[in-house]
Motif scaffolding. Structure first.
Motif, PDB file in Angstrom:
ATOM      1  N   THR A   1      -2.680  -6.257   5.555  1.00  0.00           N
ATOM      2  CA  THR A   1      -3.026  -5.405   6.672  1.00  0.00           C
ATOM      3  C   THR A   1      -2.875  -3.914   6.290  1.00  0.00           C
ATOM      4  O   THR A   1      -3.828  -3.196   7.022  1.00  0.00           O
ATOM      5  CB  THR A   1      -1.587  -5.791   7.875  1.00  0.00           C
ATOM      6  OG1 THR A   1      -1.605  -7.113   7.979  1.00  0.00           O
ATOM      7  CG2 THR A   1      -1.636  -4.885   8.953  1.00  0.00           C
TER       8      THR A   1
ATOM      9  N   SER B   1       2.040  -7.439  11.829  1.00  0.00           N
ATOM     10  CA  SER B   1       2.108  -8.209  10.508  1.00  0.00           C
ATOM     11  C   SER B   1       3.294  -8.824  10.267  1.00  0.00           C
ATOM     12  O   SER B   1       3.470  -9.798   9.672  1.00  0.00           O
ATOM     13  CB  SER B   1       1.618  -7.248   9.166  1.00  0.00           C
ATOM     14  OG  SER B   1       2.378  -6.370   9.081  1.00  0.00           O
TER      15      SER B   1
ATOM     16  N   PHE C   1      -4.487  -5.795  18.036  1.00  0.00           N
ATOM     17  CA  PHE C   1      -4.428  -6.460  16.773  1.00  0.00           C
ATOM     18  C   PHE C   1      -4.232  -7.984  16.854  1.00  0.00           C
ATOM     19  O   PHE C   1      -4.578  -8.714  16.212  1.00  0.00           O
ATOM     20  CB  PHE C   1      -3.246  -5.656  16.092  1.00  0.00           C
ATOM     21  CG  PHE C   1      -2.969  -6.272  14.682  1.00  0.00           C
ATOM     22  CD1 PHE C   1      -3.670  -6.145  13.693  1.00  0.00           C
ATOM     23  CD2 PHE C   1      -1.731  -7.094  14.578  1.00  0.00           C
ATOM     24  CE1 PHE C   1      -3.341  -6.806  12.478  1.00  0.00           C
ATOM     25  CE2 PHE C   1      -1.329  -7.652  13.369  1.00  0.00           C
ATOM     26  CZ  PHE C   1      -2.239  -7.339  12.106  1.00  0.00           C
TER      27      PHE C   1
ATOM     28  N   THR D   1      -9.710  -1.786  13.333  1.00  0.00           N
ATOM     29  CA  THR D   1      -9.579  -0.353  12.860  1.00  0.00           C
ATOM     30  C   THR D   1     -11.200   0.212  13.059  1.00  0.00           C
ATOM     31  O   THR D   1     -11.186   1.360  13.143  1.00  0.00           O
ATOM     32  CB  THR D   1      -8.830  -0.353  11.583  1.00  0.00           C
ATOM     33  OG1 THR D   1      -7.646  -1.016  11.521  1.00  0.00           O
ATOM     34  CG2 THR D   1      -8.477   1.113  11.315  1.00  0.00           C
TER      35      THR D   1
ATOM     36  N   TYR E   1       0.300  -1.810  13.366  1.00  0.00           N
ATOM     37  CA  TYR E   1      -0.178  -2.797  12.596  1.00  0.00           C
ATOM     38  C   TYR E   1       1.039  -3.305  11.721  1.00  0.00           C
ATOM     39  O   TYR E   1       1.036  -4.545  11.538  1.00  0.00           O
ATOM     40  CB  TYR E   1      -0.939  -2.078  11.355  1.00  0.00           C
ATOM     41  CG  TYR E   1      -2.472  -1.378  12.127  1.00  0.00           C
ATOM     42  CD1 TYR E   1      -3.458  -2.505  12.349  1.00  0.00           C
ATOM     43  CD2 TYR E   1      -2.408  -0.273  12.409  1.00  0.00           C
ATOM     44  CE1 TYR E   1      -4.799  -1.976  12.881  1.00  0.00           C
ATOM     45  CE2 TYR E   1      -3.576   0.291  13.052  1.00  0.00           C
ATOM     46  CZ  TYR E   1      -4.570  -0.475  13.280  1.00  0.00           C
ATOM     47  OH  TYR E   1      -5.966  -0.209  13.686  1.00  0.00           O
TER      48      TYR E   1
ATOM     49  N   VAL F   1      -6.097  -1.394   7.193  1.00  0.00           N
ATOM     50  CA  VAL F   1      -6.083  -0.217   7.877  1.00  0.00           C
ATOM     51  C   VAL F   1      -6.636   1.151   7.156  1.00  0.00           C
ATOM     52  O   VAL F   1      -7.370   1.906   7.142  1.00  0.00           O
ATOM     53  CB  VAL F   1      -4.546   0.269   8.297  1.00  0.00           C
ATOM     54  CG1 VAL F   1      -4.802   1.756   9.108  1.00  0.00           C
ATOM     55  CG2 VAL F   1      -4.189  -0.998   9.247  1.00  0.00           C
TER      56      VAL F   1
ATOM     57  N   THR G   1      -7.537  -6.693  10.981  1.00  0.00           N
ATOM     58  CA  THR G   1      -7.098  -5.366  10.566  1.00  0.00           C
ATOM     59  C   THR G   1      -8.522  -4.677  10.449  1.00  0.00           C
ATOM     60  O   THR G   1      -8.800  -3.696  11.221  1.00  0.00           O
ATOM     61  CB  THR G   1      -6.396  -5.184   9.802  1.00  0.00           C
ATOM     62  OG1 THR G   1      -5.227  -6.015   9.773  1.00  0.00           O
ATOM     63  CG2 THR G   1      -5.815  -3.788   9.379  1.00  0.00           C
TER      64      THR G   1
END
Length: 360
Positions: free
Chosen positions: A289, A108, A12, A78, A104, A293, A74
């Motif tokens: 974020t 973030s 990430f 993902t 994640y 996802v 992100t």
């Protein structure tokens, strides 16, 4: 799941820094193309262009686009995991989707904390050098054009200038009034005032003072050719305010807002928006974020490209919401606090809606 957490967190952060670096390099190339003629015309030194301008330009832009780049990173990461069925494998092993979000959110939060510190303390200092370079090598010489300037210097003290020349730091047709309640108690009227650099004071020329008692009977002092005075007013108050809000650290910004409000001057909305934007940007990083996802965790037949493109579209919608809210706030229609929080509140609601409706 610690190994998997570190794997996702590392990927990430790597993806984020790669995307930011790529976009910032593109922005630098475009900016240089636009300004190269100014650099040549004003004979800007190559070292100053690189060290004073672009080395300070890069962190400014990197932080500015940080929430959107976090979102794009992100979605990209993902989508890759989903396309290789890694997300399916993780969820099939008994890991909940909420637990999947952990690395994640951690990433973030790290970026949000770094962004908050940089935008409030480090980047303003870098911007002072960058904007100073711009004013010197890319902007025309600034001339103050304000007329009939009114300024509150203290709770009961008000200043007025018919005009001001910032080239020689001289104000013309100056008055200084003391008002108690709704009564004028004293008024100084001067032909001009000049800033004395050595003394750090204003020199007041050819002035008289009118005093008024409780019955408003007037007494007039004899004309005086010159005196020096310390006023809550500086030549910097008449300097260019080009991107001034970007050069102020958090304490300096709060002090400047208090100064503007105490003087009853216009333009405070811009600085309030900057203050609240700096506080809300970290929250935007976390919210975008999570949305990224949720949007990209499902394997798509259209491939990663489609999901990344959809991420860009949603990112630009966020920018549109922010710009509209900011424009409305600058006009005074809504409060600056609501303006900067509105995009985050709307997208937080979108995130909840997506979580409850999109199959994962």
């Amino acid at each position: 799941m610690k190994k998997l957490d570190w794997y996702i967190l590392k990927r990430f952060l790597q993806t984020y820094f790669f995307v930011v670096l790529l976009i910032v390099l593109i922005v630098c190339v475009v900016d240089y193309t636009e300004k190269v003629d100014d650099f040549r015309k004003r004979s800007a030194p190559g070292a100053a262009i690189f060290f004073d301008y672009y080395l300070n330009f890069i962190p400014h832009w990197a932080n500015m686009i940080s929430p959107l780049m976090v979102f794009i990173a992100t979605v990209f990461l993902t989508s890759q995991l989903a396309s290789r069925s890694e997300i399916i494998a993780i969820l099939s092993s008994g890991v909940s989707f909420i637990r999947l979000l952990y690395p994640y959110v951690l990433g973030s939060l790290i970026l949000a904390a770094v962004s908050y510190y940089m935008v409030n303390y480090l980047i303003p200092k870098a911007n002072k050098t960058r904007i100073g370079f711009e004013l010197k090598y890319t902007k025309d010489a600034y001339t103050y054009t304000g007329r009939n300037v009114h300024m509150k210097l203290a709770p009961n003290i008000y200043a007025y200038l018919e005009s001001y020349n910032n080239l020689n730091n001289t104000g013309y047709k100056f008055t200084l009034e003391e008002v108690r309640g709704n009564q004028l108690r004293q008024k100084l009227s001067a032909d001009r005032i000049e800033w004395d650099t050595k003394k750090g004071k204003w020199s007041i020329y050819d002035y008289q003072v009118r005093k008024f008692d409780d019955q408003q009977h007037e007494s007039l002092t004899p004309p005086i050719s010159r005196t020096d005075s310390t006023l809550n007013m500086k030549p910097s108050d008449f300097d260019s305010d080009f991107s001034l809000f970007e050069t102020l650290t958090k304490p300096e910004l709060e002090s400047y807002i208090a100064l503007i409000q105490s003087r009853g001057a216009d333009g405070v909305q811009t600085y309030l928006l900057e203050k609240y934007t700096r506080a809300t940007r970290p929250f935007a990083i976390v919210i975008l974020t999570v949305i990224g996802v949720i949007m990209s965790a499902r394997k798509s037949r259209r491939g990663v490209g489609w999901q990344v493109a959809l991420g860009f579209i949603l990112a630009f919608v966020y920018i549109l919401f922010y710009m509209l809210a900011k424009g409305v706030a600058e006009s005074g229609a809504i409060s600056p606090v609501l303006a900067v929080w509105l995009p985050n509140l709307i997208f937080a609601g979108i995130g909840v809606l997506l979580y409850n409706t999109i199959p994962r």
